[in-house]
Each structure stands twice: as C-alpha cells, then as structure tokens.
Design a protein around this motif. Sequence first.
Motif: not given
Length: 525
Positions: A225-228, A233-234, A240-245, A61-64
């Motif tokens: 942890l998700g936020f970290l 990942i970025a 690379s494309s933002w779509r790949l993220t 949830d944090a990542q999205l």
Amino acid sequence: MADPNPLLSQAGSEEPEAAPPSTEGKRQGPSLDDTIEHCIGDLGWTQILQITLVSFAWFFDAQLIFISIFTDAEPNWSCINSKFSSLCNKNSNLCQLPRDSWSWDFPPRTSIISEWSLECAGSAITGLPESAFFAGSLVGGFALASLADTALGRKNMLVLSILFMSLTGVITALSTNVWMYAGLRFIAGFSRAPIGASALVLATELVGRKWREYVGILGFICFTLGFLGLPLIAFLLEGSSWRLTYLWIAVPTMFYSIAVFLVVRESPRWLFIKGRKDEFAETLRSIAAPANLSSLTQSFFGRCAPWEEKRQETDIFSALKILVEKGWSCRRLLAVMVVGFGHGIIYYGMPLGLGNLSFNLYLSVTLNALSEFPASFVAFILIGKLDRKGSILGLSLLSGVCSVCCVFVRWKVLQIALELTSFSSACTAFDIVSIYTLELFPTCVRNSAVAMVRQALVLGGALGSVLVAVGRKRGLLLSYGVFGFIISICGLFVVCLPETRGRVLCDTMEEEERKNDESDRIYCV
C-alpha cells in the motif's frame, strides 16, 4: 516452585510448543507460551487495532525506500533550438549537445539530477544517494538490531526508528548538493534499518500462534500500500520541487510514530523476559479477549515462578556465535542469506530501475505496486499449504527468466508485462522467505537469524541500486540481465535447506537438532 495454575492446564492450542526440560525435585509449571496463548490466543478488536497500527510501519518504510524513483530520476528533455536540429533528437547523447540546444520539460527543481546538473555525471555519482541509503541500512541493521532484544524493546525501537527516519527525511529536503543529500540518505537508511524486523516481531508477539503467519503477511500488504501510494503523491506533485515530495511523506510519518507510542503496547513476551512482570500483566489485561479477562487476577500472574528459566540476555552478536558454533545452523543461515540476497536485488532493485524502461514512469511504478497485491494475497491464503522449498525455487527461476527477457524484448507492452511477472514472483518469494526464516531457527536465535537475512536482502538492494545506475548509461543487460542471473543462481541454494511447512516451532538448539536430525544430513557440497 509454585503449583501450576489449573486454568492453564485447560488452555490448549493447536500446536503447543515444547515445555522446558523438567528439573528433578521441582514441579514444572505452565510454559510462558501456554500462558500467553491462554490470554491472547483468541484475536480481539484491541489486538486487531494494535497489529494494524504496528504493521503500517511498513507503509511509511516503503515510501521512504522508493522515494528516489521520482526524486532522483532523470527528467524528460526536449530540443529547443532549430539551429541544432541536425544534432538534437531524442536519441542524442545529452552530454554531447550544446547546452542552449535543449531544455528540461519541467523546472529543474523537480529532480536532483536537473537541479544539481548531474545529467552528465557518472553512474557512481547519480547512484550514490541510493547506494548510501542501502549502506546505511546495512550498518544500522548490525548496530541497532540487538537493542530491540535488550535495552529498548520492540515498541521503543520501532518508534525511535520511525521518528528518526522521518526527521531525517525533513532535513533531506534542505540538501544543497549531492554529497549532503547522499549523507542524509545514509542516515535515513541507518535509522530505518530495524523497522521491518521490529514491526514483524512486535505484531506477531501481540497475537496467539494461530495468527502469527497471517499477521506477518499483513505487514507485507501494508508495504505494498505504501509503494502504491508513492506514485499518486508524485503525480499530484508533478512539476513541483523534489523537496516537497520528501516533506509530504516525512511529516505524516512523524505523526504516525507518535500514534504508535501512545496506542501500541510493548510485547508481553519481552516484558516478562526482562523481569517487568507488572507491565507484563497490565499488557495482557489490556489486549486480552473479553472472555479471558475474568481469569486474569493478581493470583493468576503471581504464579510466574515456573517460567524463570526462560530469562536470558541475548543480543545479535551472542546469538550469532551460537549459530556459527553449530554446523547445521551455520549452513542454514548462510544458505537462506544467499537466497535472501538474490530476492533483495530484484525486490529493491527492479522498482528503482523502472526509469530505464521505455515506459511511462508513473504508470509502471503503479503497476509494480499493484502487482504486489496478488503476491501478498497468494501468500496470505496459501501460506499454510505451500511447500517452502519448491515455492521459493520455482518463483526465483520464473523471476530470473522474465527479468533476463526484459533485456531482449523491445515491444513496450510485452517488456512491462515481463517486468511485472518478474517483480511479482520475487515479491511472493520474498514473503515466503520471511516466514520460512522464522520457521528454520529456534526461539533462542530466531530474531538474530531474521535480522541477518534482512541484511542480506538490503545488501542485494544496495547492489541493485548500483546496477540500475550503470544500466541507465550502458543498457538493460547490466541491470535487468544481471538481476535475472543473480536471483536464479541464489534461488538454487534453497535445496540446501529442510522443508518446514506444518512443523511445530522449536525453542532451543538441541530441540531443533533432534527434530531435524534426518533432514539435516543432506547438504550442498
């Protein structure tokens, strides 16, 4: 009414909840709480596995939530034409320069700003996707909250929310313009709205009351942890494309939802209240501590008749009616929602505004994520010792002062230090507010009250995202300055609430009124 099970009369607990009122002419059996405490009060490895898996919903949830920090950021640019050297420099207004005098440092595909040429668009356009996400969360919070209490249950609501959030993330990677992108962000926000409440309630209902506070904090640690993990990942996908993220985050989330569906059990409390006693018994057998398994016979579960009065159908709307009808509960709800709104604007808005600071974006996001660990650790260790009101008020004022100071400080190191102090203080306060809300309201309306406070947090995040977009064009005063002012003012509303540390949780509105008759006499004018 059936005789009480003798095993349960010996199954004590540190803070037994009040039994339902006795009925004349009938023998009162053991309460549902006491029975569940007897079965799963001791924490076993099966429970640890399940609550850890459930709590990891906060990770994804944090990542999205915060993925737009990188996908929607304005990339760095450089001057490329010496003919315009007198006009072009890092302090120039990009929109007033000839297009052939500068270029992006990375390929345009790295951000929606550069790919769709939004660098000169107004803050209403650049901030639209994130505002749409939080608007979707608000709508989804109201529309879907009752399903976890009624038709779907905690587990199915959690699984479906995560699955649809991840599917929307995959489709978002196919967006062709900012309008389609904003629409999909709205759907993503709508889908993920029940995740936090469902994960918190399910995890705490899979353990005994001794562990509930700590299990709640575990979810916040997973969120950290998700936020970290997001800046890592970025960074790996830089250029690379933002779509790949989006794909790197959404696809694993999809597999996670399948794992939850296959491994995690439904809340035994919800199963019983819905009349699904066979599943209730099987769930308790599957997660009970080994020492209690021998007592969980068919005759043991056959003595469920004394609990029939616990059965009731309550959704968020009927519970809100109950909350509003009582003056004390209405005042509590409004006050804690105002407090939650103030913390939401910092908790969600400040990470989104890191790109506005004159500091490396990857490093600042990593430091912000790391700063949540001390916040969660302090809350985890001291949650049983902290006075709720004093802690929330002090942390809110500290966060507000540091946020305002960010506006006037120009030294990069001091500025990021103030921002980290403000953010970590708000994080600790956010953790305490979540537990505080559970303690402020009785069982019959507790889920609905928690859902409403979470919507206030999201509403603060929605306003925060707009202020970030405005501050990107007009300076930090309209983002970090406003952040600090709002959280300081909202934090003051905690004085309208009673202290709850060390109190036994109540089941009914009447019981809560009796316990708090004296403390509820003092309200804000």
